[in-house]
Each structure stands twice: as C-alpha cells, then as structure tokens.
Enzyme design. Structure first.
Site, short mmCIF file in Angstrom:
data_model
loop_
_atom_site.label_atom_id
_atom_site.label_comp_id
_atom_site.label_asym_id
_atom_site.label_seq_id
_atom_site.Cartn_x
_atom_site.Cartn_y
_atom_site.Cartn_z
N THR A 10 1.00 -1.22 -0.01
CA THR A 10 -0.05 0.83 0.01
C THR A 10 0.63 0.98 0.22
O THR A 10 0.83 2.20 -0.55
CB THR A 10 -1.17 0.05 1.29
OG1 THR A 10 -1.66 -1.11 0.90
CG2 THR A 10 -1.99 1.08 0.93
N VAL A 11 1.91 1.50 1.65
CA VAL A 11 2.60 2.30 1.20
C VAL A 11 3.47 2.60 0.02
O VAL A 11 4.17 3.45 -0.20
CB VAL A 11 2.66 3.03 2.74
CG1 VAL A 11 3.72 4.16 2.84
CG2 VAL A 11 2.25 2.56 3.92
N VAL A 128 3.66 7.44 12.29
CA VAL A 128 2.72 8.77 13.61
C VAL A 128 2.20 9.63 12.17
O VAL A 128 2.34 10.53 12.32
CB VAL A 128 3.19 9.45 14.72
CG1 VAL A 128 2.31 10.00 15.46
CG2 VAL A 128 4.35 8.54 15.44
N GLY A 130 0.16 8.92 9.83
CA GLY A 130 -0.01 9.11 8.27
C GLY A 130 0.61 10.26 7.66
O GLY A 130 1.43 10.73 8.20
N GLY A 183 -6.68 0.02 2.65
CA GLY A 183 -5.41 0.12 2.91
C GLY A 183 -5.46 0.65 3.78
O GLY A 183 -4.34 1.36 4.74
N GLU A 186 -3.49 -2.56 8.99
CA GLU A 186 -2.09 -3.22 9.28
C GLU A 186 -2.28 -4.57 8.65
O GLU A 186 -3.75 -4.27 8.98
CB GLU A 186 -1.59 -3.38 11.29
CG GLU A 186 -1.87 -1.82 11.89
CD GLU A 186 -0.45 -0.97 10.70
OE1 GLU A 186 0.58 -1.10 11.34
OE2 GLU A 186 -0.88 0.25 10.32
N ASP A 197 -2.06 -0.57 17.67
CA ASP A 197 -0.95 0.24 17.22
C ASP A 197 -0.79 1.98 18.04
O ASP A 197 -0.59 2.91 17.29
CB ASP A 197 -2.13 0.04 16.09
CG ASP A 197 -1.23 1.25 14.68
OD1 ASP A 197 -0.25 1.06 13.97
OD2 ASP A 197 -2.18 2.21 14.46
N LYS A 201 2.16 4.17 18.44
CA LYS A 201 2.04 5.52 17.85
C LYS A 201 2.20 6.61 19.59
O LYS A 201 3.60 7.26 19.18
CB LYS A 201 1.10 5.78 17.21
CG LYS A 201 1.17 5.44 15.95
CD LYS A 201 -0.60 5.78 15.21
CE LYS A 201 0.14 5.34 14.20
NZ LYS A 201 -1.91 5.06 13.47
P1 NAP Z 1 1.58 -3.47 2.93
O1 NAP Z 1 0.38 -3.46 1.58
O2 NAP Z 1 1.23 -4.60 3.51
O3 NAP Z 1 3.46 -3.63 2.20
C1 NAP Z 1 4.08 -4.32 2.58
C2 NAP Z 1 5.33 -5.00 1.26
O4 NAP Z 1 6.31 -5.52 2.37
C3 NAP Z 1 4.56 -5.56 0.44
O5 NAP Z 1 5.24 -5.19 -0.96
C4 NAP Z 1 5.16 -6.71 0.10
O6 NAP Z 1 5.48 -7.65 -0.68
C5 NAP Z 1 6.79 -6.16 1.78
N1 NAP Z 1 6.86 -7.38 2.46
C6 NAP Z 1 6.15 -8.03 3.71
N2 NAP Z 1 7.40 -8.84 3.52
C7 NAP Z 1 8.52 -9.11 3.21
C8 NAP Z 1 9.18 -10.04 2.93
N3 NAP Z 1 9.72 -11.08 4.05
N4 NAP Z 1 10.56 -9.40 2.16
C9 NAP Z 1 10.51 -9.08 1.30
N5 NAP Z 1 9.50 -8.03 1.27
C10 NAP Z 1 8.15 -7.98 1.85
O7 NAP Z 1 1.77 -2.78 4.20
P2 NAP Z 1 1.62 -1.26 4.12
O8 NAP Z 1 -0.02 -1.07 4.46
O9 NAP Z 1 1.74 -1.02 2.42
O10 NAP Z 1 2.70 -1.09 5.61
C11 NAP Z 1 4.21 -0.16 5.36
C12 NAP Z 1 4.57 0.01 6.16
O11 NAP Z 1 3.93 1.43 6.90
C13 NAP Z 1 3.88 -0.96 8.02
O12 NAP Z 1 5.38 -0.27 9.05
C14 NAP Z 1 3.12 0.23 8.55
O13 NAP Z 1 2.42 -0.22 10.15
C15 NAP Z 1 3.39 1.70 7.51
N6 NAP Z 1 2.37 2.25 7.46
C16 NAP Z 1 1.45 2.19 7.23
C17 NAP Z 1 0.29 3.00 6.83
C18 NAP Z 1 -1.04 2.54 6.56
O14 NAP Z 1 -1.90 3.18 5.15
N7 NAP Z 1 -0.95 1.09 5.73
C19 NAP Z 1 0.16 4.15 7.31
C20 NAP Z 1 1.52 4.85 8.02
C21 NAP Z 1 2.21 3.99 8.39
P3 NAP Z 1 4.35 -8.34 -1.17
O15 NAP Z 1 3.94 -6.66 -2.22
O16 NAP Z 1 5.14 -8.66 -2.75
O17 NAP Z 1 3.64 -8.99 -1.17
N1 HSE Z 2 -3.15 1.05 10.45
C1 HSE Z 2 -3.24 2.54 10.85
C2 HSE Z 2 -4.09 3.61 11.48
C3 HSE Z 2 -2.28 3.14 9.61
O1 HSE Z 2 -4.80 2.68 10.94
O2 HSE Z 2 -3.81 4.47 11.60
C4 HSE Z 2 -1.28 4.16 10.01
O3 HSE Z 2 0.05 4.38 10.80
#
Ligand code: NAP
Ligand code: HSE
Length: 432
Positions: A10-11, A128, A130, A183, A186, A197, A201
């Site tokens: 997603t990110v 923290v 977003g 998206g 987590e 979560d 933060k």
């Molecule tokens: P996500 O959609 O699950 O994406 C995770 C990515 O990491 C995928 O591309 C996955 O590869 C790759 N990955 C996972 N395990 C791996 C491994 N062992 N080796 C290589 N690649 C690996 O997660 P996300 O929502 O983008 O979140 C990423 C981070 O941002 C997290 O720390 C989350 O807490 C933080 N965050 C997320 C948001 C949000 O709104 N989503 C907001 C703020 C912070 P594949 O694509 O090939 O499976």
């Molecule tokens: N899963 C987190 C939330 C993403 O819903 O706030 C942003 O850190």
C-alpha cells in the site's frame, strides 16, 4: 539521491507513484532528484499499483548494500525482517526512511544508536498519523516549548470503523473489512482494533515530547473491540462521541499515559474527527493549544510523509534534525504516573439481571469503593430475551463522577463476582 525501496505494498506503491509521476517537482525541490534504483519485494509476480521502470523489481536483500544506494526505504512492516533490513542498511552506511511504528516502538533505542554509530539518520514522519506532519511539529516547530499535553486520535482504522458504525449503520465486521480494502489497516488488523497501533505511536510522541521511554505495557491500552453500536448511541444521547483517544500529559511531575476508546464531549474539536482522519492536540507552555489534523492512514497520505522525509534527506535537513533528538533523550526521564492514580469520570455499561436487588447491589459496590454516580440510563426493553446468556437481562448505563482508575479496578473485581451482571462489562473514560 538513489533509493532502494524495501516493500511495495500500500504505502510503498504510493511512494513509488509520487517519485515517478512527480519526478520534475521533486527534481526542482531537491536540486538533483530522487531515483528508485531497486524495489525489493517478496513476490515480484504480484500486480503493482504503479508502473515501475524495467528491471528494478527484485527479491534479494543484498541490493540494500549496493554502493550506489544512498537511502533505504523500509516499508514492509513488522518487527523481524524489517529490523534486519534497517540494521543491514545502517551498517552498510545508508540512511533509512521508515513508516514502521511497531519497529521503532520496540527496537528504536537500539536502531537509533546504530544510526548514530554509523553517522546515519533514521527518518520516520510516516510512522505517526500518516500524512499529518506531527513528528516535524513535535521535534522542530514546537521546540521552544515544554509540551504539557498530547491528546490524539492516531489510529485511522479505529476512527473509520466507529464512523461507519454510528453514521452509516455498518456492522463492525464489515467496517473492519472495508478498512482493510481501503489500505488503512495493518497487515494484522487486530493491532489497530486492540489499541496496540495507537499505543506504539503514543510512545514515539511521548519520547519526542517528554523524553520518556515508555512501552505500551506501562500504561492502560484498550481497543474498540468491546464496543457495541448501542454504546455509540448512548454516548450521543448523553452529548458525547466515542473516539479512540491516546493521551500523554504532564500531571504533577509525572506523565499520565493511556490509549482508550473515550467519550469525548461533542463540543470539543477532537469529537469532530471522522473516517480515517487523525487529530493531534498539543499544548505547549508558550504556544498554548495547537491542533494538527489530516488523513492518518491510506496510500497517498502516508506516501506524502515518506517522500517528504526523502526530500529532507536529499537536501540535508534530516541529517541536522534527527541526530539532535538524541540529545533530547538524555533529558531526565519523566516517570509514568501509575495507572491507579489516573483520575477521570467513567461510562459503565452493564448487562444486568432484571430482578430485585440488582441496582442496589451495583450501587453498593460503587459506593463502597468511593465511586459516585452522576447519572443512569435503564430502559425497559421492548422485546424480552428469554433464552441464551442474555435471558432476563437488561442494559444499564452509569456515568460516574470523577474517580480514580485504582478505585475502578477495586470495584471491577467485586462487580465481576457479584452475580448481578453478565461478565465483561464495558468501562470507558470520559473527556470533557
Ligand atoms: P503492505 O501493503 O502489507 O505491504 C508490505 C510490502 O512489504 C509488500 O510489498 C510485501 O511484498 C513486502 N514484504 C513483506 N514481507 C516481506 C519480506 N519478508 N521480504 C520482502 N518483502 C516483504 O503494508 P503497508 O500497508 O504498505 O505498510 C507498510 C508499513 O507502513 C508498515 O510498517 C505500516 O505500519 C506502515 N504504515 C502503513 C500505513 C497505511 O495506511 N497502510 C500508514 C502509516 C504507516 P509483496 O508485495 O511481494 O507481498
Ligand atoms: N493502521 C494504521 C491506522 C495506519 O489505521 O492508523 C497508519 O499508521
């Protein structure tokens, strides 16, 4: 500046989109531009939400050490592989940008030390709230102040679910699924809905603002899983909105911390935050109250924060700011207020047995523990449940006057064994 992205979910996909689609804007703001040279993922055959240049999608972590790479962007999440990635990057002399609050909360001390030892920087604006630039606000823009209080809605998923339930009549399970689709959640959404979560933060904000190294096990952490639609409606009837609120505030030389669903008086700004929006209210001794609000989760809002960190690194701003924070951490550690001493009003919702003496039993337990009742709601139910655990029971809501968490905990034990209510009654703090 050349970047190795690790994680393109997603990110990560959002970050790649900004870097590729807005390359001219970023070139102009950095002088030299920011180029993705590797995008390391688990499964390169997966469809991606971004058109990548040929040949950069890879699987080998060895590429982190490519001498051409200046910065490693860790966007895989979790605390195992992600920790190895960050360590490997720092040891190879790369700066790190991460959105991973779980990792920083658990292993931040060791990783920041490693960054310092290697003369590198870890940037974490996206960890923290977003897209809301709260790390920069706390660590730079409000640096003249002693921050006295932080109150924040910092889990977008929980706020989205509560909004869906009350305003759009969506069932809890469906709202969780919708948050996943969008998206916001987590990889393991239980981290969002059980309060972890937001607690992670809050520890990051508390460390920046107060120098206190806290862990979520040091303060009350409660999620939204126990809430029913009826609680949101009772709260509305009483003039409140239920929000998942994270608090860190100075209280007689100690730091009061908690992250809990809270009844917020509906005329406060924090009560008016909907969907996946976050709001952080910060009070400083010079500035007074300030509010920061925006999308706290989701692809492009979070990518905005990650890319701003990359731009800061490219122009050299981050290298000045983040090592300074290490000095702040050497300030005396403000101790955390023991949970029992936290003082506030509470909302209690019981499923009470509909028989003589129930109300007397409950009010006696509260009275014996010095807890005073401010108001009470009990309606006759139109349809009587005659079988199952809720047979011949009725919802009963009590609002207390100000009391301590210690008094409430003492009452909890007696309430759960008194036989007049079903187990697992709901207790939420009130903020007015
Ligand atoms: P996500 O959609 O699950 O994406 C995770 C990515 O990491 C995928 O591309 C996955 O590869 C790759 N990955 C996972 N395990 C791996 C491994 N062992 N080796 C290589 N690649 C690996 O997660 P996300 O929502 O983008 O979140 C990423 C981070 O941002 C997290 O720390 C989350 O807490 C933080 N965050 C997320 C948001 C949000 O709104 N989503 C907001 C703020 C912070 P594949 O694509 O090939 O499976
Ligand atoms: N899963 C987190 C939330 C993403 O819903 O706030 C942003 O850190």
């Amino acid at each position: 500046m050349k970047v190795a992205m690790v994680g393109l979910g997603t990110v990560g996909s959002g970050v790649a989109r900004i870097l590729l689609e807005q390359a001219a804007r970023i070139q102009q703001r950095t002088g030299g531009g920011v180029e993705i040279v590797h995008a390391i993922v688990r499964d390169p055959s997966k469809p991606r939400a971004v058109d990548l240049p040929e040949g950069i999608l890879e699987t080998s972590f060895d590429l982190i050490e490519d001498p051409e790479v200046d910065v490693v962007c860790e966007l895989i999440g979790g605390t195992t592989t992600a920790a190895d990635v960050v360590r490997q990057a720092l040891q190879a002399g790369k700066h790190v940008v991460t959105a991973n609050k779980a990792l920083l909360c658990e292993q931040g001390e060791e990783l920041f030390q490693l960054a310092n030892d290697n003369g590198k920087t870890i940037c974490f604006e996206a960890a923290v709230a977003g897209g809301v630039p709260i790390i920069e606000a706390v660590s730079q823009s409000l640096a003249a102040n002693q921050i006295t209080s932080i109150e924040a809605i910092i889990n977008g998923t929980s706020n989205f679910i509560l909004t869906e339930m009350l305003d759009r009549n969506v069932r809890y399970e469906d709202a969780v699924a919708k948050a996943q689709e969008k998206g916001y959640a987590e990889a393991d959404p239980s981290m969002d809905v059980n309060g972890t979560d937001a607690a992670q933060k809050l520890t990051i904000l508390a460390q920046l603002a107060f120098g206190t190294k806290a862990s979520p096990k040091d303060f009350p952490v409660q999620g939204i899983t126990q809430l029913a639609l009826s609680d949101l409606k009772y709260a509305a009837t009483l003039g409140f909105r239920v929000k998942h609120l994270a608090t860190a505030r100075l209280n007689n030389g100690k730091l009061e911390m908690h992250t809990q669903p809270t009844l917020i008086r509906d005329n406060l700004p924090m009560a008016d935050v909907y969907d996946a929006y976050n709001m952080i209210q910060i009070e400083g001794d010079a500035v007074g109250k300030t509010w920061f609000s925006g999308m706290g989760a989701g692809q492009m809002a979070t990518a905005s924060a990650v890319v701003s960190d990359l731009i800061d690194l490219a122009v050299g701003r981050a290298q000045l700011t983040f090592p300074l924070l290490d000095l702040w951490h050497k300030e005396p550690n403000i101790p955390i207020l023991p949970a029992e001493e936290i003082s506030r009003r509470y909302y209690l919702r019981f499923q009470a047995t509909d028989k003589p003496g129930t109300m007397a039993a409950l009010t006696r337990i509260l009275g014996d523990n010095g807890i005073s009742i401010a108001s009470c709601i009990q309606h006759e139910s139109e349809v009587k449940t005659v079988s199952g655990p809720e047979a011949n029971t009725i919802p009963l809501v009590i609002m207390t006057h100000v009391t301590t968490e210690g008094q409430m905990r003492a009452a909890d034990e007696q309430l759960s064994s008194c036989g007049s209510i079903l187990p697992g009654y709901l207790r939420l703090p009130i903020r007015e």
